[in-house]
Scaffold this motif. Sequence first.
Motif, PDB file in Angstrom:
ATOM      1  N   SER A  63       0.776  -1.216   0.088  1.00  0.00           N
ATOM      2  CA  SER A  63       0.147  -0.025   0.022  1.00  0.00           C
ATOM      3  C   SER A  63       0.811   1.318   0.168  1.00  0.00           C
ATOM      4  CB  SER A  63      -0.952   0.152   1.161  1.00  0.00           C
ATOM      5  OG  SER A  63      -0.296  -0.106   2.232  1.00  0.00           O
ATOM      6  N   PHE A  64       2.061   1.186  -0.420  1.00  0.00           N
ATOM      7  CA  PHE A  64       3.029   2.290  -0.269  1.00  0.00           C
ATOM      8  C   PHE A  64       3.657   2.539  -1.720  1.00  0.00           C
ATOM      9  CE2 PHE A  64       2.249   1.718   4.096  1.00  0.00           C
ATOM     10  CZ  PHE A  64       2.287   2.980   4.666  1.00  0.00           C
ATOM     11  N   ILE A  65       3.839   3.724  -2.219  1.00  0.00           N
ATOM     12  CA  ILE A  65       4.449   3.997  -3.376  1.00  0.00           C
ATOM     13  C   ILE A  65       5.558   4.972  -3.247  1.00  0.00           C
ATOM     14  CG2 ILE A  65       4.189   4.803  -5.783  1.00  0.00           C
ATOM     15  CD1 ILE A  65       2.568   2.530  -5.474  1.00  0.00           C
ATOM     16  N   GLY A  66       6.783   4.923  -3.721  1.00  0.00           N
ATOM     17  CA  GLY A  66       7.680   5.895  -3.408  1.00  0.00           C
ATOM     18  C   GLY A  66       7.777   7.004  -4.636  1.00  0.00           C
ATOM     19  N   LEU A  67       7.974   8.092  -4.320  1.00  0.00           N
ATOM     20  CA  LEU A  67       8.114   9.160  -5.339  1.00  0.00           C
ATOM     21  C   LEU A  67       9.591   9.940  -5.188  1.00  0.00           C
ATOM     22  CD1 LEU A  67       7.419  11.135  -7.676  1.00  0.00           C
ATOM     23  CD2 LEU A  67       6.193  12.312  -5.756  1.00  0.00           C
ATOM     24  N   ILE A  68      10.556   9.754  -5.771  1.00  0.00           N
ATOM     25  CA  ILE A  68      11.721  10.536  -5.719  1.00  0.00           C
ATOM     26  C   ILE A  68      11.913  11.597  -6.642  1.00  0.00           C
ATOM     27  CG2 ILE A  68      14.181  10.039  -5.713  1.00  0.00           C
ATOM     28  CD1 ILE A  68      13.448   7.166  -5.459  1.00  0.00           C
ATOM     29  N   VAL A  69      12.285  12.825  -5.973  1.00  0.00           N
ATOM     30  CA  VAL A  69      12.323  14.167  -6.902  1.00  0.00           C
ATOM     31  C   VAL A  69      13.504  14.786  -6.673  1.00  0.00           C
ATOM     32  CG1 VAL A  69       9.846  14.375  -6.798  1.00  0.00           C
ATOM     33  CG2 VAL A  69      11.154  15.611  -5.124  1.00  0.00           C
ATOM     34  N   PRO A  70      14.086  15.461  -7.310  1.00  0.00           N
ATOM     35  CA  PRO A  70      15.256  16.181  -7.231  1.00  0.00           C
ATOM     36  C   PRO A  70      15.086  17.454  -6.337  1.00  0.00           C
ATOM     37  CG  PRO A  70      14.628  16.482  -9.385  1.00  0.00           C
ATOM     38  CD  PRO A  70      13.458  15.672  -8.860  1.00  0.00           C
ATOM     39  N   ASP A  71      14.018  18.150  -6.538  1.00  0.00           N
ATOM     40  CA  ASP A  71      13.838  19.480  -5.590  1.00  0.00           C
ATOM     41  C   ASP A  71      12.524  19.798  -5.308  1.00  0.00           C
ATOM     42  OD1 ASP A  71      14.432  22.090  -4.649  1.00  0.00           O
ATOM     43  OD2 ASP A  71      14.736  22.646  -6.532  1.00  0.00           O
ATOM     44  N   ILE A  72      12.192  19.341  -4.174  1.00  0.00           N
ATOM     45  CA  ILE A  72      10.535  19.466  -3.649  1.00  0.00           C
ATOM     46  C   ILE A  72      10.278  21.123  -3.535  1.00  0.00           C
ATOM     47  CG2 ILE A  72      11.021  19.423  -1.197  1.00  0.00           C
ATOM     48  CD1 ILE A  72       8.044  17.978  -3.328  1.00  0.00           C
ATOM     49  N   SER A  73      11.161  22.076  -3.344  1.00  0.00           N
ATOM     50  CA  SER A  73      11.058  23.429  -3.248  1.00  0.00           C
ATOM     51  C   SER A  73      10.473  24.095  -4.481  1.00  0.00           C
ATOM     52  CB  SER A  73      12.454  24.147  -2.769  1.00  0.00           C
ATOM     53  OG  SER A  73      13.391  24.080  -3.679  1.00  0.00           O
ATOM     54  N   ASN A  74      10.907  23.217  -5.637  1.00  0.00           N
ATOM     55  CA  ASN A  74      10.512  23.796  -7.111  1.00  0.00           C
ATOM     56  C   ASN A  74       8.956  23.214  -7.154  1.00  0.00           C
ATOM     57  OD1 ASN A  74       9.490  23.517  -9.826  1.00  0.00           O
ATOM     58  ND2 ASN A  74      11.595  23.494 -10.413  1.00  0.00           N
ATOM     59  N   GLU A  75       8.047  24.623  -7.509  1.00  0.00           N
ATOM     60  CA  GLU A  75       6.734  24.170  -7.474  1.00  0.00           C
ATOM     61  C   GLU A  75       6.181  23.118  -8.369  1.00  0.00           C
ATOM     62  OE1 GLU A  75       2.804  26.850  -8.804  1.00  0.00           O
ATOM     63  OE2 GLU A  75       4.520  27.974  -8.128  1.00  0.00           O
ATOM     64  N   PHE A  76       6.968  22.698  -9.576  1.00  0.00           N
ATOM     65  CA  PHE A  76       6.341  21.824 -10.501  1.00  0.00           C
ATOM     66  C   PHE A  76       6.542  20.355  -9.552  1.00  0.00           C
ATOM     67  CE2 PHE A  76       7.552  18.113 -13.088  1.00  0.00           C
ATOM     68  CZ  PHE A  76       6.888  18.687 -14.262  1.00  0.00           C
ATOM     69  N   TYR A  77       7.393  20.246  -8.637  1.00  0.00           N
ATOM     70  CA  TYR A  77       7.742  18.899  -8.052  1.00  0.00           C
ATOM     71  C   TYR A  77       6.518  18.842  -6.946  1.00  0.00           C
ATOM     72  CZ  TYR A  77      11.466  18.480 -11.058  1.00  0.00           C
ATOM     73  OH  TYR A  77      12.681  18.168 -12.103  1.00  0.00           O
ATOM     74  N   SER A  78       6.266  20.155  -6.176  1.00  0.00           N
ATOM     75  CA  SER A  78       5.164  19.911  -5.066  1.00  0.00           C
ATOM     76  C   SER A  78       3.990  19.660  -5.641  1.00  0.00           C
ATOM     77  CB  SER A  78       5.349  21.239  -4.188  1.00  0.00           C
ATOM     78  OG  SER A  78       5.093  22.099  -5.073  1.00  0.00           O
ATOM     79  N   ILE A  79       3.509  20.189  -6.725  1.00  0.00           N
ATOM     80  CA  ILE A  79       2.363  20.290  -7.414  1.00  0.00           C
ATOM     81  C   ILE A  79       2.058  18.785  -8.076  1.00  0.00           C
ATOM     82  CG2 ILE A  79       0.633  20.760  -9.458  1.00  0.00           C
ATOM     83  CD1 ILE A  79       1.722  23.313  -9.415  1.00  0.00           C
ATOM     84  N   LEU A  80       3.246  18.146  -8.460  1.00  0.00           N
ATOM     85  CA  LEU A  80       3.264  16.636  -8.984  1.00  0.00           C
ATOM     86  C   LEU A  80       2.971  15.782  -7.976  1.00  0.00           C
ATOM     87  CD1 LEU A  80       3.842  14.633 -11.343  1.00  0.00           C
ATOM     88  CD2 LEU A  80       6.140  14.853 -10.472  1.00  0.00           C
ATOM     89  N   ALA A  81       3.532  16.013  -6.533  1.00  0.00           N
ATOM     90  CA  ALA A  81       3.472  14.960  -5.665  1.00  0.00           C
ATOM     91  C   ALA A  81       2.199  15.111  -5.085  1.00  0.00           C
ATOM     92  CB  ALA A  81       4.457  15.659  -4.535  1.00  0.00           C
ATOM     93  N   LYS A  82       1.477  16.122  -4.943  1.00  0.00           N
ATOM     94  CA  LYS A  82       0.151  16.486  -4.379  1.00  0.00           C
ATOM     95  C   LYS A  82      -0.667  15.662  -5.277  1.00  0.00           C
ATOM     96  CE  LYS A  82      -3.342  19.563  -2.905  1.00  0.00           C
ATOM     97  NZ  LYS A  82      -4.618  18.823  -3.611  1.00  0.00           N
ATOM     98  N   THR A  83      -0.537  15.842  -6.440  1.00  0.00           N
ATOM     99  CA  THR A  83      -1.650  15.220  -7.552  1.00  0.00           C
ATOM    100  C   THR A  83      -1.435  13.806  -7.717  1.00  0.00           C
ATOM    101  OG1 THR A  83      -1.365  17.050  -8.953  1.00  0.00           O
ATOM    102  CG2 THR A  83      -2.427  15.234 -10.054  1.00  0.00           C
ATOM    103  N   ILE A  84      -0.173  13.147  -7.386  1.00  0.00           N
ATOM    104  CA  ILE A  84      -0.175  11.909  -7.356  1.00  0.00           C
ATOM    105  C   ILE A  84      -0.779  11.237  -6.092  1.00  0.00           C
ATOM    106  CG2 ILE A  84       1.563   9.936  -7.058  1.00  0.00           C
ATOM    107  CD1 ILE A  84       3.625  11.661  -9.062  1.00  0.00           C
ATOM    108  N   GLU A  85      -0.575  11.910  -5.006  1.00  0.00           N
ATOM    109  CA  GLU A  85      -1.031  11.486  -3.649  1.00  0.00           C
ATOM    110  C   GLU A  85      -2.550  11.496  -3.720  1.00  0.00           C
ATOM    111  OE1 GLU A  85       0.171  12.303   0.869  1.00  0.00           O
ATOM    112  OE2 GLU A  85      -0.111  14.155  -0.115  1.00  0.00           O
ATOM    113  N   ASP A  86      -2.928  12.367  -4.282  1.00  0.00           N
ATOM    114  CA  ASP A  86      -4.557  12.438  -4.558  1.00  0.00           C
ATOM    115  C   ASP A  86      -5.101  11.141  -5.231  1.00  0.00           C
ATOM    116  OD1 ASP A  86      -4.614  14.812  -2.981  1.00  0.00           O
ATOM    117  OD2 ASP A  86      -5.012  15.989  -5.025  1.00  0.00           O
ATOM    118  N   VAL A  87      -4.275  10.833  -6.237  1.00  0.00           N
ATOM    119  CA  VAL A  87      -4.962   9.688  -7.135  1.00  0.00           C
ATOM    120  C   VAL A  87      -4.756   8.149  -6.003  1.00  0.00           C
ATOM    121  CG1 VAL A  87      -4.317   8.231  -9.088  1.00  0.00           C
ATOM    122  CG2 VAL A  87      -4.294  10.574  -9.088  1.00  0.00           C
TER     123      VAL A  87
END
Length: 334
Positions: A63-87
Motif C-alpha cells: 500500500s505504499f508508493i515511492g516518489l523520488i524528486v530532485p527538488d521539492i522546493s520547485n513548485e512543479f514537483y510539489s504540485i506533482l507530488a500532491k496530484t499523485i498522492e490524491d490519486v
Amino acid sequence: MSTKLNIKVVADRANVAASTVSRVINNSGYVSKKTREKVMAVVKELGYRQNKLASTLRNKSSSFIGLIVPDISNEFYSILAKTIEDVLSEEQFSLFLCNTEGNEKKERLHIETLLDNQVSGIILITSPGFESNQYLLDSGIPLILFDRPDHTMKSNNVICIESDNFHGAKLAGDILIQGGATKILCLRGYRPVYSMVHRRDGFLFSMKEHGIPAENYRVHDIVLRPEAALKNVGEMYRKFPFDGLFCCNDSLAIGAMTGLLRRELRIPEDVQVIGFDGIALGRYVNPSLSTISQDIETMGRIAGQKILKMIANPSSPTEDIVLPTKFIKRRSTR
C-alpha cells in the motif's frame, strides 16, 4: 521467502543465533563488532532485505508508493507530488516522498530505503549520470520514469512519462522572434538532464529554422536555481545584450527577470522573457511571466493511475507517454 525464514538463513550462514541477527539488523542490543561485521557480510552476500514496516503492515505490504524528486522546493514537483498522492489515496495507497537535491548518494539511499520497506512501486525523477534506472529495473519493481525518461529500457513494468520538451522550446523561440527579438539567450540548467537537453535542442532548431545568425543567439548553462539567474543575468547581458530570453524553467525566468529589472531594463519593452513549466507563481510576479506550460496535474494523474495499474498487472507493457505543451501569453512578452 518470509522475513523469519530469511533471518534463520542468515543466522545459519553466519553461525550465530537468529536473535543475534535480529539485534544486528534492528541495531538493538549489544553485539560485538566482529560478530556484527560477520552478520552484515552474510546479509550483503545473500541480498537479504528486512521489511522494516512488517510489524504494522503485515496485511498492507503493497500500500505504499515511492516518489523520488530532485527538488521539492520547485513548485512543479510539489504540485506533482500532491496530484499523485490524491490519486493514490483514492485507492487506499500512501506516498513516500523523497527529495534528492540532485545528489547521487541521496538518490541511491532513498531507493535502498524504499526497497527495504518493500514499497509496491517507484516513480523516479532521476539525475543525469546516475545508474538508478538499471538498478531499479533489475529489482523488478513497477517503475515510472518521469520527466527524464530512458528510452533504452525495454521491459515490462516500466513506463516513461514526459512533456513534449522539444516542440515546447521551439515554440518559445518562434514566439520571441515573431515578437521582434533579434538577439536571443537561452538559459538552462548546467546538468545534462534529458528535459533540458531537449529544450535546448528545440530552441536551437527554432533559431536555425528562422535563419538567425549564430552570433545572435546563445545558450548559457547555469545552476538550476532562481538565485543563480538573479545573480548572473546582469553579467550575461553585459557580454551579450539580448532582447529575448528563453529560460528552460519558470524559476530561472523569475530570477532572471528580477535581475534584469534591477538593471533598470524594461520587460517586455527592452527584453522579452519566456519560461517553461507553467507554475502558478508566474501569474503573480510583476510583470507576469509568459511561459510554455506543461499540464502538471494531468501528468501527475497519469503517473498515479499507471503505477497502480502496473501493481495490479505485473506484466504491463512498456509505454512512452508524451504530453503536449502550450504557450501562455502574459505581460513578459509583446
